[in-house]
Design a protein around this motif. Structure first.
Motif, short mmCIF file in Angstrom:
data_model
loop_
_atom_site.label_atom_id
_atom_site.label_comp_id
_atom_site.label_asym_id
_atom_site.label_seq_id
_atom_site.Cartn_x
_atom_site.Cartn_y
_atom_site.Cartn_z
N GLU A 80 56.31 -92.26 -6.62
CA GLU A 80 56.07 -91.71 -5.29
C GLU A 80 57.06 -90.59 -4.98
O GLU A 80 56.70 -89.62 -4.32
CB GLU A 80 56.17 -92.82 -4.24
N ARG A 81 58.29 -90.69 -5.48
CA ARG A 81 59.26 -89.61 -5.31
C ARG A 81 58.78 -88.34 -5.99
O ARG A 81 58.89 -87.24 -5.42
CB ARG A 81 60.60 -89.99 -5.93
N GLN A 82 58.24 -88.48 -7.20
CA GLN A 82 57.74 -87.32 -7.92
C GLN A 82 56.60 -86.65 -7.16
O GLN A 82 56.54 -85.42 -7.07
CB GLN A 82 57.26 -87.71 -9.31
N ILE A 83 55.72 -87.46 -6.62
CA ILE A 83 54.59 -86.91 -5.88
C ILE A 83 55.06 -86.20 -4.61
O ILE A 83 54.63 -85.07 -4.32
CB ILE A 83 53.56 -88.01 -5.56
N ILE A 84 55.95 -86.82 -3.86
CA ILE A 84 56.43 -86.23 -2.61
C ILE A 84 57.18 -84.93 -2.89
O ILE A 84 56.97 -83.91 -2.23
CB ILE A 84 57.32 -87.22 -1.84
N TRP A 85 58.05 -84.94 -3.90
CA TRP A 85 58.85 -83.75 -4.20
C TRP A 85 57.97 -82.61 -4.75
O TRP A 85 58.19 -81.44 -4.43
CB TRP A 85 59.96 -84.09 -5.17
N SER A 86 56.98 -82.97 -5.55
CA SER A 86 56.07 -81.94 -6.06
C SER A 86 55.26 -81.32 -4.93
O SER A 86 55.05 -80.10 -4.90
CB SER A 86 55.12 -82.54 -7.10
N LYS A 87 54.81 -82.14 -4.02
CA LYS A 87 54.04 -81.61 -2.88
C LYS A 87 54.94 -80.79 -1.96
O LYS A 87 54.49 -79.79 -1.39
CB LYS A 87 53.39 -82.77 -2.11
N ALA A 88 56.20 -81.16 -1.83
CA ALA A 88 57.14 -80.38 -1.02
C ALA A 88 57.40 -79.01 -1.66
O ALA A 88 57.68 -78.04 -0.96
CB ALA A 88 58.44 -81.13 -0.85
N ASN A 89 57.27 -78.92 -2.98
CA ASN A 89 57.43 -77.65 -3.69
C ASN A 89 56.12 -76.88 -3.79
O ASN A 89 56.00 -75.97 -4.62
CB ASN A 89 57.99 -77.89 -5.09
N ASN A 90 55.14 -77.23 -2.97
CA ASN A 90 53.85 -76.54 -2.83
C ASN A 90 52.98 -76.60 -4.08
O ASN A 90 52.23 -75.67 -4.36
CB ASN A 90 54.05 -75.08 -2.41
N PHE A 91 53.06 -77.69 -4.84
CA PHE A 91 52.12 -77.90 -5.93
C PHE A 91 50.83 -78.45 -5.33
O PHE A 91 50.85 -79.19 -4.35
CB PHE A 91 52.67 -78.88 -6.96
N LYS A 92 49.71 -78.12 -5.94
CA LYS A 92 48.43 -78.65 -5.49
C LYS A 92 48.25 -80.06 -6.03
O LYS A 92 48.89 -80.45 -6.99
CB LYS A 92 47.30 -77.75 -5.98
N TYR A 93 47.36 -80.80 -5.39
CA TYR A 93 47.12 -82.18 -5.83
C TYR A 93 46.56 -82.22 -7.25
O TYR A 93 46.87 -83.14 -8.01
CB TYR A 93 46.14 -82.87 -4.88
N THR A 94 45.78 -81.22 -7.63
CA THR A 94 45.24 -81.19 -9.00
C THR A 94 46.34 -80.98 -10.02
O THR A 94 46.32 -81.59 -11.09
CB THR A 94 44.19 -80.08 -9.14
N GLN A 95 47.30 -80.12 -9.71
CA GLN A 95 48.42 -79.89 -10.64
C GLN A 95 49.28 -81.14 -10.78
O GLN A 95 49.71 -81.48 -11.89
CB GLN A 95 49.27 -78.72 -10.15
N ILE A 96 49.53 -81.81 -9.67
CA ILE A 96 50.33 -83.05 -9.72
C ILE A 96 49.57 -84.11 -10.49
O ILE A 96 50.15 -84.86 -11.28
CB ILE A 96 50.66 -83.53 -8.29
N GLY A 97 48.25 -84.18 -10.28
CA GLY A 97 47.43 -85.14 -11.00
C GLY A 97 47.46 -84.92 -12.51
O GLY A 97 47.52 -85.86 -13.28
N ARG A 98 47.39 -83.66 -12.94
CA ARG A 98 47.47 -83.37 -14.38
C ARG A 98 48.82 -83.77 -14.94
O ARG A 98 48.92 -84.27 -16.06
CB ARG A 98 47.24 -81.89 -14.62
N LEU A 99 49.86 -83.52 -14.18
CA LEU A 99 51.21 -83.85 -14.62
C LEU A 99 51.40 -85.36 -14.78
O LEU A 99 52.00 -85.82 -15.75
CB LEU A 99 52.23 -83.31 -13.61
N LEU A 100 50.86 -86.12 -13.83
CA LEU A 100 51.06 -87.57 -13.84
C LEU A 100 49.92 -88.36 -14.45
O LEU A 100 50.04 -89.57 -14.65
CB LEU A 100 51.29 -88.06 -12.40
#
Length: 135
Positions: A80-100
């Protein structure tokens, strides 16, 4: 979204911007004197004049937000920390999804669940809630 959730999102975005303004690590083999010196030649020295690069530094409010964001991140799991911090850095949900390795809708639901978890734990802890309200 409630007012506290909007404050949390703004707090994390400010903390992510603050991290970009913090100075980098000092090289271990560089002397202390060379980290301070920045040689700028006079404009009359025709071949060597460079304009001084503009440095944006973090102010005290930004550092306070950064410190509080770190304290709030400890309330949730590592994923959840990774998701919150990635979203705070303006990553899109699709980019975070590919990463995780998740679907974008799953990531979005996990993001809002993490924010709700932080909100519930904040309401129980009055000291942290007072810090968030000050900012």
């Amino acid at each position: 979204m409630t007012d506290l959730l909007l404050k949390l999102v703004d707090l994390f975005e400010t903390a992510a911007r603050t991290e970009r303004h913090l100075p980098g690590l000092k090289k271990p083999h560089a002397g202390a004197m060379y980290s301070i010196l920045d040689i700028i030649h006079h404009r009359m020295e025709h071949g060597f004049y460079d304009k001084r690069p503009m440095k944006i530094q973090a102010n005290s409010k930004m550092i306070t937000c950064y410190d509080l964001a770190i304290d709030l991140m400890l309330l949730v799991s590592t994923l959840e920390r990774q998701i919150i911090w990635s979203k705070a850095n303006n990553f899109k949900y699709t980019q975070i999804g590919r990463l995780l390795g998740y679907d974008r809708k799953k990531v979005k639901n996990m993001y809002f669940d993490a924010l709700m978890t932080i909100e519930k734990k904040l309401k129980q802890d009055t000291k942290l809630l007072a810090k968030v309200d000050k900012i």
